[in-house]
Design a protein around this motif. Structure first.
Motif, short mmCIF file in Angstrom:
data_model
loop_
_atom_site.label_atom_id
_atom_site.label_comp_id
_atom_site.label_asym_id
_atom_site.label_seq_id
_atom_site.Cartn_x
_atom_site.Cartn_y
_atom_site.Cartn_z
N GLY A 1 10.41 -0.54 -30.42
CA GLY A 1 11.38 0.63 -29.87
C GLY A 1 12.64 -0.31 -29.32
O GLY A 1 13.70 0.65 -28.97
N PHE A 2 12.52 -1.40 -28.97
CA PHE A 2 13.78 -1.94 -28.06
C PHE A 2 15.02 -2.57 -28.98
O PHE A 2 14.89 -2.53 -30.34
N LYS A 3 16.09 -2.00 -28.16
CA LYS A 3 17.44 -2.59 -28.89
C LYS A 3 17.39 -3.83 -28.61
O LYS A 3 17.06 -4.63 -27.58
N THR A 4 17.98 -4.74 -29.60
CA THR A 4 18.00 -6.18 -29.82
C THR A 4 19.33 -6.75 -29.88
O THR A 4 20.13 -5.77 -30.71
N ARG A 5 19.74 -7.88 -29.48
CA ARG A 5 21.04 -8.56 -29.71
C ARG A 5 20.66 -10.21 -29.87
O ARG A 5 19.75 -10.41 -29.05
N LYS B 1 0.81 -1.26 -0.12
CA LYS B 1 -0.03 0.05 0.11
C LYS B 1 0.86 1.32 -0.04
O LYS B 1 0.72 2.12 0.79
N ARG B 2 1.80 1.06 -0.89
CA ARG B 2 2.85 2.39 -0.80
C ARG B 2 2.75 2.95 -2.17
O ARG B 2 3.00 2.46 -3.26
N TRP B 3 2.55 4.35 -2.13
CA TRP B 3 2.49 5.15 -3.45
C TRP B 3 3.59 5.72 -3.83
O TRP B 3 4.01 6.60 -3.19
N SER B 4 4.31 5.30 -4.66
CA SER B 4 5.82 5.62 -5.04
C SER B 4 6.14 5.59 -6.62
O SER B 4 6.20 4.68 -7.26
N GLN B 5 5.88 6.80 -7.03
CA GLN B 5 5.83 7.01 -8.39
C GLN B 5 7.11 7.00 -9.02
O GLN B 5 8.29 7.70 -8.49
N LEU B 6 7.19 6.39 -10.24
CA LEU B 6 8.58 6.15 -10.87
C LEU B 6 8.28 5.71 -12.36
O LEU B 6 7.00 5.07 -12.65
N TYR B 7 8.84 6.73 -13.15
CA TYR B 7 8.41 6.73 -14.53
C TYR B 7 9.36 5.79 -15.41
O TYR B 7 10.40 6.29 -15.63
N PRO B 8 9.16 4.37 -15.81
CA PRO B 8 10.11 3.61 -16.82
C PRO B 8 10.64 4.47 -17.83
O PRO B 8 9.71 5.28 -18.52
N ALA B 9 11.76 4.19 -18.15
CA ALA B 9 12.39 4.84 -19.50
C ALA B 9 11.83 4.33 -20.48
O ALA B 9 11.01 3.35 -20.63
N PRO B 10 11.81 5.07 -21.76
CA PRO B 10 11.26 4.43 -23.15
C PRO B 10 12.21 3.23 -23.72
O PRO B 10 13.14 2.73 -23.03
N ALA B 11 11.46 2.38 -24.41
CA ALA B 11 11.87 1.10 -24.77
C ALA B 11 13.32 1.12 -25.46
O ALA B 11 14.02 0.34 -25.03
N TRP B 12 13.56 2.41 -25.86
CA TRP B 12 14.90 2.18 -26.70
C TRP B 12 16.24 2.17 -25.78
O TRP B 12 17.45 2.29 -26.00
N GLY C 1 16.22 -19.36 -34.33
CA GLY C 1 15.57 -19.95 -35.16
C GLY C 1 14.30 -19.08 -35.45
O GLY C 1 14.35 -18.02 -35.41
N MET C 2 13.30 -19.84 -35.96
CA MET C 2 12.19 -19.10 -36.44
C MET C 2 11.51 -18.20 -35.39
O MET C 2 11.19 -17.23 -35.40
N ILE C 3 11.36 -18.75 -34.09
CA ILE C 3 10.78 -17.89 -33.02
C ILE C 3 11.66 -16.77 -32.69
O ILE C 3 11.15 -15.84 -32.39
N GLY C 4 13.19 -16.94 -32.29
CA GLY C 4 13.98 -16.13 -31.85
C GLY C 4 13.82 -15.08 -32.98
O GLY C 4 14.07 -13.79 -32.39
N SER C 5 14.09 -15.35 -34.04
CA SER C 5 14.32 -14.38 -35.23
C SER C 5 12.88 -13.47 -35.23
O SER C 5 13.03 -12.27 -35.30
N GLU C 6 11.80 -14.12 -34.96
CA GLU C 6 10.55 -13.35 -35.38
C GLU C 6 10.49 -12.47 -33.95
O GLU C 6 10.14 -11.14 -34.04
N ALA C 7 10.93 -12.85 -32.76
CA ALA C 7 10.74 -12.20 -31.71
C ALA C 7 11.56 -10.92 -31.58
O ALA C 7 11.13 -9.58 -31.29
N ILE C 8 12.82 -10.84 -32.30
CA ILE C 8 13.78 -9.94 -32.40
C ILE C 8 13.14 -8.76 -33.34
O ILE C 8 12.99 -7.53 -33.04
N ARG C 9 12.58 -9.64 -34.46
CA ARG C 9 11.90 -8.49 -35.26
C ARG C 9 10.65 -7.56 -34.71
O ARG C 9 10.59 -6.37 -34.86
N LEU C 10 9.94 -8.35 -33.92
CA LEU C 10 8.71 -7.55 -33.26
C LEU C 10 9.18 -6.65 -32.18
O LEU C 10 8.77 -5.65 -32.07
#
Length: 316
Positions: free
Chosen positions: A157-161, A122-133, A143-152
């Motif tokens: 906006g996320f950086k990927t590797r 019950k703690r009101w503590s505001q923090l604004y997360p940074a943007p995806a980048w 493979g198919m799943i990992g490559s598609e996840a990186i694309r999405l």
């Protein structure tokens, strides 16, 4: 007449059999030993094969695995030596897995477990997360799943590797390969996603040493985070519990476990920085599974090559 044997632990074999019978007119679809001569079986469709799964099946043309992961099939002591194993992989499964990955990445990036703790207190503590980048997501398994996840992930906006056993090229994403580049891959990763196949080389790869090499200071100081929707054998749970308790990991999403169902005495049940799901990240349905493998059988009977054949030497 082509005969298809269904050997499906944890599934309603009758419903699957009805689906295959409708999709494969003129083919024999069987589920019980009293329905067929083992030597007449051309294809076996399996999930979690039991000890007697391959007994007497001397004329198999292919083994069709309902799972994208085939480690349980490959370690079967009576797996026929020269019969190709075909694993399930289609757009539906890929999309489900990517849905899970994106939801987990967003949850950790937006500090969901941190705000859940505040709510419980019950703690009101505001923090604004940074943007995806500001956040880098590292995907293990390209493979198919990992490559598609990186694309999405890149598209929002996320950086990927990416990291894999052998070198893979993904446009716009730095990729790393093999054990010699593993530490460099981890060093700039804030959220680590695992979709590797389970092989002797990757067994236990999600351990304390691995997660301790992730980037410090990301995710507004609450990171790093781990998402495992690969296999339970990839993780050493005692190590992850330690890392999640001592701050080496800020949070985790775990869909798979060393023992399933997860034992009641596991400390993972009590950790409030773990997002927990019971191995449901992705699965084929009767509709998608029957559609995929009925086409595989019909194409193979027409002389076309089998898709998604497992390389037994690599384990996937």
């Amino acid at each position: 007449m082509t005969t298809l044997l269904l050997h499906l632990a944890d599934f309603n074999e009758r419903r699957w059999a009805d689906g295959y019978a409708a999709a494969l007119p003129g083919h024999k679809v069987v589920t019980r030993a009293d329905q067929y001569d083992p030597a007449e079986v051309d294809y076996i469709f399996i999930w979690k094969p039991k000890a007697d799964a391959f007994d007497g099946l001397t004329n198999l043309k292919a083994i069709l695995s309902l799972g994208a992961g085939v480690d349980a099939v490959l370690r079967h002591p009576n797996l026929p030596a020269n019969v190709p194993v075909v694993r399930f992989m289609d757009r539906s499964l890929t999309q489900q897995m990517c849905d899970y990955i994106l939801s987990g990445v967003l949850a950790h990036h937006r500090l969901d477990t941190r705000f859940a703790r505040d709510k419980a207190a019950k703690r009101w503590s505001q923090l604004y997360p940074a943007p995806a980048w500001n956040t880098t997501v590292g995907v293990m398994g390209l493979g198919m799943i990992g490559s598609e996840a990186i694309r999405l992930l890149g598209a929002i906006g996320f950086k990927t590797r990416g990291w894999a056993r052998s070198k893979k090229e993904i446009e716009g994403t730095p990729t790393f390969a093999g054990p010699e580049e593993f530490d460099a891959f981890l060093a700039e990763t804030d959220i680590l996603v695992n979709v590797l196949p389970l092989t002797p080389e990757t067994h236990g790869i999600l351990n304390y040493d691995t997660v301790s090499k992730l980037r410090r200071g990301g995710l507004d100081g609450y990171g790093p985070a781990l998402i495992n929707c690969g296999r339970g054998g990839h993780q050493r749970e005692a190590d992850l519990i330690k890392a999640l308790t001592d701050g080496t990991l800020g949070s985790a999403s775990l869909d798979v476990f060393e023992t399933e169902p997860l034992p009641q005495e596991s400390p993972l049940w009590e950790l409030d920085n773990v997002l927990f799901t019971p191995h449901i990240a992705g699965a084929s349905t009767e509709k998608t599974g029957v559609a995929f493998f009925s086409h595989v059988i019909l194409d193979h009977e027409a002389g076309k090559p089998l898709p998604n054949v497992v390389d037994r030497s690599r384990g996937y």
